[in-house]
Design a protein around this motif. Structure first.
Motif, PDB file in Angstrom:
ATOM      1  N   GLU A  49      28.871  -2.506  79.743  1.00  0.00           N
ATOM      2  CA  GLU A  49      28.186  -2.019  80.942  1.00  0.00           C
ATOM      3  C   GLU A  49      26.836  -1.381  80.638  1.00  0.00           C
ATOM      4  O   GLU A  49      25.856  -1.601  81.349  1.00  0.00           O
ATOM      5  CB  GLU A  49      29.087  -1.016  81.667  1.00  0.00           C
ATOM      6  N   GLU A  59      20.251  -8.949  80.588  1.00  0.00           N
ATOM      7  CA  GLU A  59      19.784  -9.844  81.641  1.00  0.00           C
ATOM      8  C   GLU A  59      18.258  -9.855  81.718  1.00  0.00           C
ATOM      9  O   GLU A  59      17.631 -10.903  81.864  1.00  0.00           O
ATOM     10  CB  GLU A  59      20.398  -9.424  82.974  1.00  0.00           C
ATOM     11  N   ALA A  67      24.356  -4.316  79.840  1.00  0.00           N
ATOM     12  CA  ALA A  67      24.334  -5.529  80.659  1.00  0.00           C
ATOM     13  C   ALA A  67      22.973  -5.782  81.297  1.00  0.00           C
ATOM     14  O   ALA A  67      22.442  -6.905  81.251  1.00  0.00           O
ATOM     15  CB  ALA A  67      25.412  -5.448  81.741  1.00  0.00           C
ATOM     16  N   GLU A  68      22.381  -4.759  81.898  1.00  0.00           N
ATOM     17  CA  GLU A  68      21.100  -4.968  82.575  1.00  0.00           C
ATOM     18  C   GLU A  68      20.009  -5.318  81.574  1.00  0.00           C
ATOM     19  O   GLU A  68      19.177  -6.194  81.824  1.00  0.00           O
ATOM     20  CB  GLU A  68      20.700  -3.730  83.377  1.00  0.00           C
ATOM     21  N   SER A  94      29.133  -8.933  84.443  1.00  0.00           N
ATOM     22  CA  SER A  94      28.455  -9.313  83.208  1.00  0.00           C
ATOM     23  C   SER A  94      29.466  -9.415  82.075  1.00  0.00           C
ATOM     24  O   SER A  94      30.498  -8.745  82.083  1.00  0.00           O
ATOM     25  CB  SER A  94      27.382  -8.278  82.848  1.00  0.00           C
ATOM     26  N   LYS A  95      29.160 -10.260  81.102  1.00  0.00           N
ATOM     27  CA  LYS A  95      29.996 -10.398  79.917  1.00  0.00           C
ATOM     28  C   LYS A  95      29.630  -9.379  78.851  1.00  0.00           C
ATOM     29  O   LYS A  95      30.250  -9.333  77.792  1.00  0.00           O
ATOM     30  CB  LYS A  95      29.863 -11.815  79.352  1.00  0.00           C
ATOM     31  N   TYR A  96      28.600  -8.570  79.131  1.00  0.00           N
ATOM     32  CA  TYR A  96      28.137  -7.591  78.159  1.00  0.00           C
ATOM     33  C   TYR A  96      28.692  -6.207  78.501  1.00  0.00           C
ATOM     34  O   TYR A  96      29.053  -5.939  79.647  1.00  0.00           O
ATOM     35  CB  TYR A  96      26.607  -7.540  78.148  1.00  0.00           C
TER      36      TYR A  96
END
Length: 279
Positions: free
Chosen positions: A88, A95, A91-92, A84-86
């Motif tokens: 950690e 998304e 990130a989920e 992911s570019k976000y």
């Protein structure tokens, strides 16, 4: 009986991984609830993994390989699906946000990410990482602004934001940056793309003084709530927790100014920034 096939990294890894999980579960003759029990999670969580709504974490990948007899398939492909570019911890949630039908958020300290401008986001990211190289900051800003493209769709998701007056009064990036950021919020609201309410200082004590709220509802999956603090974050689907947070959010909307009065206040603060009347 054939096992799971290797995934094509050029495709959507999470979606393919979810599809392979569903096939492996059905071959094992297990329902989502039954598989969830073996992993000590809910059946709805398994459904979210299969739909690609949730990211598969390494610990679950290992258990799935053990329970479903898939060798190390899920462990091998879990890492690719998790890229992911976000940051950690977020990130989920980022998304999942793209699949939400409705997002309800209370922001106590800063403008919500989906409503930020690039300059405001840059000031926030630099405050978080004062010694980071400029290119790292720009990557974070680019990723954050890409999230706002969710609002390019005229109707989905519904975004309802309650913003604490403190977030509007904290000068982030300078007065011009703040004026632009607040006018951006007003523009989205005036175009009927978002619903915005301000929780004023005059409201006094309120139901969410200990932190932010982010509720996400989906067309074909249970609702989720995202909890966040400095450098950490987690998604929660426990029905009782979600119900409690939804009730808290409803209390906040009752304490906040109505949308039109909220926009008038935001516009007034923006003008104050431009004319240096902000206290």
């Amino acid at each position: 009986m054939p096992g799971p096939k290797d995934l094509d990294p050029s495709s959507s890894p999470r979606a393919l991984l979810g599809a392979e999980l569903r096939h492996a579960r059905e071959r094992a003759g297990l329902s989502q609830e039954e598989l969830g029990q073996r992993l000590f999670v809910s059946g709805s969580f398994i459904g979210q993994l299969e739909a690609g709504t949730r990211r598969m974490q390494p610990e679950y990948a290992r258990l799935l390989d053990e329970v479903l007899g898939t060798g190390n398939f899920f462990q091998r492909h879990c890492r690719a699906a998790a890229k992911s570019k976000y940051p950690e911890h977020f990130a989920e949630a980022a998304e999942v946000e793209t699949q939400a039908a409705a997002i309800r958020e209370y922001a106590p300290l800063l403008v919500p990410g989906l409503l930020q401008t690039a300059d405001y986001a840059r000031a926030v990211c630099r405050a978080y990482q004062p010694t980071a190289p400029e290119d790292e900051i720009e990557k974070l800003v680019t990723a954050r602004i890409e999230r706002t493209r969710l609002l390019d769709d005229p109707t989905v998701p519904l975004l309802w934001a309650v913003i604490d007056e403190a977030a509007l009064r904290r000068v982030t990036g300078g007065r011009e940056v703040m004026a632009e950021a607040l006018r951006h919020i007003v523009g989205l609201a005036r175009r009927s793309r978002v619903i915005v309410q301000v929780l004023p200082f005059g409201a006094g004590a309120h139901a969410s003084m200990e932190g932010s709220i982010k509720l996400m509802d989906f067309e074909d999956a249970p609702p989720l709530i995202y909890f966040e603090s400095v450098g950490t974050g987690r998604l929660e689907d426990d029905p009782a927790t979600v119900r409690h947070q939804r009730f808290t959010y409803e209390l906040l909307t009752a304490s906040a100014l109505p949308p039109q009065k909220s926009l008038a206040l935001i516009e007034g603060i923006a003008e104050d920034y431009l004319h240096e009347d902000h206290p």
